[in-house]
Design an enzyme around this catalytic site. Sequence first.
Site, mmCIF file in Angstrom:
data_model
loop_
_atom_site.group_PDB
_atom_site.id
_atom_site.type_symbol
_atom_site.label_atom_id
_atom_site.label_comp_id
_atom_site.label_asym_id
_atom_site.label_seq_id
_atom_site.Cartn_x
_atom_site.Cartn_y
_atom_site.Cartn_z
ATOM 1 N N GLU A 194 0.784 -1.224 0.247
ATOM 2 C CA GLU A 194 0.188 -0.293 -0.176
ATOM 3 C C GLU A 194 1.430 1.064 -0.188
ATOM 4 O OE1 GLU A 194 -3.000 0.142 2.985
ATOM 5 O OE2 GLU A 194 -4.200 -1.529 2.055
ATOM 6 N N GLN A 233 -8.280 2.896 -24.374
ATOM 7 C CA GLN A 233 -10.003 2.518 -24.447
ATOM 8 C C GLN A 233 -10.515 3.898 -23.614
ATOM 9 O OE1 GLN A 233 -10.622 -1.202 -24.300
ATOM 10 N NE2 GLN A 233 -13.258 -0.770 -24.114
ATOM 11 N N LYS A 245 0.862 1.323 -45.224
ATOM 12 C CA LYS A 245 0.962 0.287 -44.711
ATOM 13 C C LYS A 245 0.115 -0.793 -45.636
ATOM 14 C CE LYS A 245 1.465 -1.632 -40.475
ATOM 15 N NZ LYS A 245 0.546 -2.284 -39.238
#
Length: 284
Positions: free
Chosen positions: A36, A92, A185
Amino acid sequence: MFVVGGSASQLLSKELAKSLKAKLAKVEIKRFPDDECYVRIDDDLDEEDVFLVQTSWPDRNIVELLLLQDAIRQYDVSSLTTVVPYFGYARQDKQFKSGEPISARALAHVIQMNTDEFLTVDVHAPSVIDWFEDVSAKNVEAYPQIGRHLKGKGVELVLSPDEGRAKNARKVADFVNCESDYLVKERLDGETVTMTPKKLDVKGKNVAIVDDIISTGGTIIKAAEQLKKQGAARITAACTHGVFAGNAIPKLEAVLDDLCTTDTIENPRTCITVAPEIARIAKD
Ligand code: R5P
């Protein structure tokens, strides 16, 4: 004015204190035997404008960030600006599949609870800024500092590894005073991809590839291998956030002539500070 530096952002905190002409607060940070986190600020922050600097990656640094915010709030500060130089979980920024969290939103919501303002640097998805609904939030761009670093190193062409970041390569190239382009690419078969500059010839040239994040290094390695095949004389890679997952650095250095990152994540290849740009935007 004080800068409070989290353990993930010590270099940048010192640089930011210089740029802001602020004092660097004395902070004790340690871990208990069970891991902690313990933090304590040993300076009087009453009636001060305070900048807290802590990258939110990897996860343990998020807890430290929240504890430092809480410790700062024990004082009667004039303002608290939380600077998260590398905002982890920005990839995300939406639900890709049902059942997933919007991780960037989850982080933004807890960080904004205990700050007056929020700053980050070259956030991977600009939409992340919008999740800070209750406080002023700004994204600081690192390209001027990357451009200043590359200027004078004989770079003749700045490349982005994809079209999406071509604008950034252009901005860096404007500082260097050279041309810019982006790589395209093309998948030739299941195992072979080529990456070629859209318009420009790299033969004999001193080339810099710039990106926001280098993680596994796969993108830059593929690009550098192709550029070498096409006759590039020298290849530098520069990025804002050097995540360098696993043993990315030696793999990258096997194909590059130079590798450098900013101090949003402290790593062995940090050689550019973004402090002057953070200070500039903070004063806006
Ligand atoms: C992609 O959108 C990013 O701009 C970077 O190109 C990517 O995160 C680099 O990842 P890696 O180093 O794993 O190829």
